[in-house]
Design a protein around this motif. Structure first.
Motif, PDB file in Angstrom:
ATOM      1  N   LEU A  97      58.793  52.280  25.667  1.00 52.36           N
ATOM      2  CA  LEU A  97      57.696  52.494  24.726  1.00 52.36           C
ATOM      3  C   LEU A  97      56.552  53.274  25.347  1.00 52.36           C
ATOM      4  O   LEU A  97      55.483  53.384  24.740  1.00 52.36           O
ATOM      5  N   GLY A  98      56.757  53.814  26.535  1.00 51.15           N
ATOM      6  CA  GLY A  98      55.739  54.606  27.193  1.00 51.15           C
ATOM      7  C   GLY A  98      54.649  53.799  27.876  1.00 51.15           C
ATOM      8  O   GLY A  98      53.601  54.350  28.229  1.00 51.15           O
ATOM      9  N   ARG A  99      54.862  52.507  28.089  1.00 54.11           N
ATOM     10  CA  ARG A  99      53.861  51.671  28.754  1.00 54.11           C
ATOM     11  C   ARG A  99      54.057  51.727  30.267  1.00 54.11           C
ATOM     12  O   ARG A  99      55.189  51.776  30.754  1.00 54.11           O
ATOM     13  N   ASP A 100      52.955  51.700  30.994  1.00 58.41           N
ATOM     14  CA  ASP A 100      52.990  51.831  32.449  1.00 58.41           C
ATOM     15  C   ASP A 100      53.719  50.642  33.067  1.00 58.41           C
ATOM     16  O   ASP A 100      53.323  49.482  32.874  1.00 58.41           O
ATOM     17  N   LEU A 101      54.782  50.925  33.829  1.00 60.78           N
ATOM     18  CA  LEU A 101      55.586  49.848  34.406  1.00 60.78           C
ATOM     19  C   LEU A 101      54.851  49.109  35.512  1.00 60.78           C
ATOM     20  O   LEU A 101      54.967  47.888  35.625  1.00 60.78           O
ATOM     21  N   GLY A 142      51.672  48.607  35.786  1.00 62.62           N
ATOM     22  CA  GLY A 142      50.710  47.716  35.145  1.00 62.62           C
ATOM     23  C   GLY A 142      51.378  46.500  34.533  1.00 62.62           C
ATOM     24  O   GLY A 142      50.878  45.380  34.628  1.00 62.62           O
ATOM     25  N   ARG A 143      52.536  46.697  33.901  1.00 61.69           N
ATOM     26  CA  ARG A 143      53.225  45.568  33.279  1.00 61.69           C
ATOM     27  C   ARG A 143      53.748  44.587  34.322  1.00 61.69           C
ATOM     28  O   ARG A 143      53.734  43.377  34.097  1.00 61.69           O
ATOM     29  N   VAL A 144      54.195  45.092  35.454  1.00 60.05           N
ATOM     30  CA  VAL A 144      54.659  44.197  36.519  1.00 60.05           C
ATOM     31  C   VAL A 144      53.484  43.415  37.105  1.00 60.05           C
ATOM     32  O   VAL A 144      53.555  42.193  37.292  1.00 60.05           O
ATOM     33  N   LEU A 145      52.373  44.095  37.393  1.00 61.26           N
ATOM     34  CA  LEU A 145      51.223  43.427  37.997  1.00 61.26           C
ATOM     35  C   LEU A 145      50.593  42.418  37.029  1.00 61.26           C
ATOM     36  O   LEU A 145      50.256  41.296  37.425  1.00 61.26           O
ATOM     37  N   TYR A 146      50.447  42.812  35.775  1.00 59.63           N
ATOM     38  CA  TYR A 146      49.916  41.866  34.796  1.00 59.63           C
ATOM     39  C   TYR A 146      50.931  40.752  34.506  1.00 59.63           C
ATOM     40  O   TYR A 146      50.541  39.623  34.174  1.00 59.63           O
ATOM     41  N   GLY A 147      52.218  41.063  34.625  1.00 67.55           N
ATOM     42  CA  GLY A 147      53.235  40.025  34.490  1.00 67.55           C
ATOM     43  C   GLY A 147      53.138  39.006  35.612  1.00 67.55           C
ATOM     44  O   GLY A 147      53.319  37.795  35.389  1.00 67.55           O
ATOM     45  N   ILE A 148      52.848  39.470  36.833  1.00 64.47           N
ATOM     46  CA  ILE A 148      52.626  38.551  37.951  1.00 64.47           C
ATOM     47  C   ILE A 148      51.443  37.642  37.642  1.00 64.47           C
ATOM     48  O   ILE A 148      51.498  36.426  37.861  1.00 64.47           O
ATOM     49  N   ARG A 149      50.376  38.228  37.124  1.00 62.64           N
ATOM     50  CA  ARG A 149      49.189  37.425  36.795  1.00 62.64           C
ATOM     51  C   ARG A 149      49.520  36.365  35.758  1.00 62.64           C
ATOM     52  O   ARG A 149      49.101  35.205  35.881  1.00 62.64           O
ATOM     53  N   THR A 150      50.272  36.739  34.729  1.00 65.08           N
ATOM     54  CA  THR A 150      50.644  35.764  33.697  1.00 65.08           C
ATOM     55  C   THR A 150      51.497  34.651  34.278  1.00 65.08           C
ATOM     56  O   THR A 150      51.256  33.466  34.023  1.00 65.08           O
ATOM     57  N   ASP A 151      52.504  35.018  35.069  1.00 65.98           N
ATOM     58  CA  ASP A 151      53.397  34.018  35.656  1.00 65.98           C
ATOM     59  C   ASP A 151      52.644  33.072  36.580  1.00 65.98           C
ATOM     60  O   ASP A 151      52.856  31.848  36.545  1.00 65.98           O
ATOM     61  N   LEU A 152      51.772  33.610  37.430  1.00 62.54           N
ATOM     62  CA  LEU A 152      51.020  32.771  38.352  1.00 62.54           C
ATOM     63  C   LEU A 152      50.093  31.826  37.603  1.00 62.54           C
ATOM     64  O   LEU A 152      49.927  30.661  37.994  1.00 62.54           O
ATOM     65  N   GLY A 153      49.480  32.308  36.523  1.00 64.43           N
ATOM     66  CA  GLY A 153      48.606  31.444  35.738  1.00 64.43           C
ATOM     67  C   GLY A 153      49.356  30.283  35.117  1.00 64.43           C
ATOM     68  O   GLY A 153      48.866  29.144  35.079  1.00 64.43           O
ATOM     69  N   VAL A 154      50.588  30.539  34.662  1.00 62.28           N
ATOM     70  CA  VAL A 154      51.389  29.491  34.034  1.00 62.28           C
ATOM     71  C   VAL A 154      51.831  28.456  35.058  1.00 62.28           C
ATOM     72  O   VAL A 154      51.639  27.249  34.874  1.00 62.28           O
ATOM     73  N   THR A 189      55.314  39.488  31.046  1.00 65.08           N
ATOM     74  CA  THR A 189      55.709  38.569  32.105  1.00 65.08           C
ATOM     75  C   THR A 189      56.847  39.236  32.866  1.00 65.08           C
ATOM     76  O   THR A 189      57.479  40.184  32.368  1.00 65.08           O
ATOM     77  N   LEU A 190      57.120  38.745  34.057  1.00 64.15           N
ATOM     78  CA  LEU A 190      58.202  39.346  34.837  1.00 64.15           C
ATOM     79  C   LEU A 190      59.543  39.190  34.125  1.00 64.15           C
ATOM     80  O   LEU A 190      60.379  40.093  34.139  1.00 64.15           O
ATOM     81  N   GLY A 191      59.752  38.045  33.491  1.00 66.77           N
ATOM     82  CA  GLY A 191      61.007  37.825  32.782  1.00 66.77           C
ATOM     83  C   GLY A 191      61.163  38.722  31.574  1.00 66.77           C
ATOM     84  O   GLY A 191      62.250  39.252  31.311  1.00 66.77           O
ATOM     85  N   PRO A 233      60.062  44.154  38.473  1.00 70.85           N
ATOM     86  CA  PRO A 233      60.035  42.694  38.296  1.00 70.85           C
ATOM     87  C   PRO A 233      60.989  41.957  39.226  1.00 70.85           C
ATOM     88  O   PRO A 233      60.663  40.871  39.698  1.00 70.85           O
ATOM     89  N   LEU A 234      62.153  42.547  39.508  1.00 75.83           N
ATOM     90  CA  LEU A 234      63.083  41.902  40.430  1.00 75.83           C
ATOM     91  C   LEU A 234      62.488  41.783  41.828  1.00 75.83           C
ATOM     92  O   LEU A 234      62.604  40.742  42.491  1.00 75.83           O
ATOM     93  N   LEU A 235      61.845  42.839  42.295  1.00 76.23           N
ATOM     94  CA  LEU A 235      61.235  42.810  43.625  1.00 76.23           C
ATOM     95  C   LEU A 235      60.101  41.791  43.673  1.00 76.23           C
ATOM     96  O   LEU A 235      59.972  41.045  44.655  1.00 76.23           O
ATOM     97  N   ALA A 236      59.281  41.734  42.640  1.00 78.04           N
ATOM     98  CA  ALA A 236      58.167  40.785  42.622  1.00 78.04           C
ATOM     99  C   ALA A 236      58.673  39.342  42.649  1.00 78.04           C
ATOM    100  O   ALA A 236      58.157  38.509  43.410  1.00 78.04           O
ATOM    101  N   VAL A 237      59.686  39.041  41.842  1.00 84.28           N
ATOM    102  CA  VAL A 237      60.241  37.683  41.826  1.00 84.28           C
ATOM    103  C   VAL A 237      60.857  37.343  43.177  1.00 84.28           C
ATOM    104  O   VAL A 237      60.675  36.237  43.710  1.00 84.28           O
ATOM    105  N   THR A 238      61.590  38.289  43.763  1.00 82.37           N
ATOM    106  CA  THR A 238      62.247  38.047  45.041  1.00 82.37           C
ATOM    107  C   THR A 238      61.238  37.761  46.141  1.00 82.37           C
ATOM    108  O   THR A 238      61.395  36.808  46.918  1.00 82.37           O
ATOM    109  N   VAL A 239      60.191  38.562  46.220  1.00 80.50           N
ATOM    110  CA  VAL A 239      59.179  38.378  47.267  1.00 80.50           C
ATOM    111  C   VAL A 239      58.452  37.053  47.076  1.00 80.50           C
ATOM    112  O   VAL A 239      58.217  36.311  48.044  1.00 80.50           O
ATOM    113  N   LEU A 240      58.096  36.713  45.836  1.00 80.85           N
ATOM    114  CA  LEU A 240      57.382  35.469  45.579  1.00 80.85           C
ATOM    115  C   LEU A 240      58.241  34.253  45.915  1.00 80.85           C
ATOM    116  O   LEU A 240      57.779  33.316  46.586  1.00 80.85           O
TER     117      LEU A 240
END
Length: 294
Positions: free
Chosen positions: A85-89, A91-103, A248-250, A270-277
């Motif tokens: 959809l043309g959205r910055d990947l 940004g979506r990964v970093l904001y997905g990390i923020r959402t996941d960590l908050g939950v 979210t990463l998922g 998202p795979l790299l972020a989940v793996t590192v975390l």
């Protein structure tokens, strides 16, 4: 008659001062200072900082669409490219990390607190112990994803159901851990001696039993955070987690599935972020466990 000569620097008529033993470092701090603990902390800190500073690192609205389509990495100021959809990947990964960590930062401590309260209730009376054990058995009868589907069938998808599912899944884990520790510690000699000396059962529980029974809970907390990452990711991947367009990463990983052959970078972030975390949390848990067992 044998005479003794005072040692140099000693004051006559006084006994030499006893040499103090060096203070032992706190076991948790000692564990985190090991190579394993430091590596785990560094990996977790890297992900946490990425989520906290997502607006600065990305510079793009993660929900803003554009006409770029599925752009390659580096296109028009998008380091990881864009999604379909043309959205910055990035940004979506970093904001997905923020959402996941908050939950998970809210859900896991909530589950730990409720589990510990149930354990204390179980330690109060045999009848309460039986009732609490049956509650734990009932929760454990539902695997994590089945529990997630049951909760979202009632409440619908969203952030609150994800928090409730993770918290419910962690209640019996922490509850059984603390209950077992209390049962072991209250039969130890120091507790028996305290009771013989007139200490009440509640005071012995607070002053003597809980501080020793709660040590393994720190390790369990790190392990439960790891499990919560997978559970939240699985719920978002199945579409029963946090509602879009909030990333979210998922959900980002789920969105990338049709494009794995043509755009593997879509799933790499998202795979790299989940793996590192998960790797970082696992290393921290292992370092804590090794230190506690020493």
């Amino acid at each position: 008659m044998t005479t003794t000569t005072p040692t140099a620097g000693a004051v006559p008529g006084t006994a030499p001062a006893a040499r103090k033993a060096p203070a032992r470092r706190h076991p948790y701090l000692a564990a985190l200072r090991t190579p394993r603990g430091l590596t785990g902390l560094a990996l977790v800190a890297l992900i946490v900082l990425g989520g906290l500073f997502a607006p600065l690192l990305s510079g793009h609205d993660p929900t803003a669409q554009s006409g770029l389509g599925l752009a390659a990495p580096g296109t028009a100021g998008h380091p990881l490219g864009t999604d379909d959809l043309g959205r910055d990947l990035l940004g979506r990964v970093l904001y997905g990390i923020r959402t996941d960590l908050g939950v998970i930062a809210l859900a896991v401590p909530l589950g730990a607190l409720l589990g510990c309260l149930f354990a204390l209730l179980a330690a109060a009376h045999p009848v309460a112990d039986t009732a609490v054990q049956r509650v734990f058995d009932l929760i454990l009868a539902f695997p994590g994803l089945i529990l997630a589907l049951a909760v979202t069938a009632v409440l619908g998808p969203g952030r609150l159901p994800v928090i409730l599912v993770i918290a419910l899944a962690e209640i019996p884990v922490f509850g059984r851990q603390l209950r077992g520790g209390i049962l072991v510690q209250r039969e130890r000699e120091y507790v028996v001696a305290a009771r013989v000396g007139g200490t009440s059962s509640s005071r012995a529980l607070v002053r003597h039993i809980l501080p020793n029974a709660a040590d393994p809970l720190v390790v369990q907390l790190a392990l439960s955070l790891t499990v919560a990452v997978f559970l939240e990711g699985a719920m978002s991947f199945l579409g029963v987690g946090v509602r879009p367009p909030e990333p979210t990463l998922g959900s980002v990983l789920n969105q990338s599935m049709p494009y794995l052959a043509d755009a593997p970078q879509f799933a790499a972030g998202p795979l790299l972020a989940v793996t590192v975390l998960v790797l970082g949390l696992s290393l921290v848990a292992d370092a804590l466990n090794r230190e506690i067992r020493r």
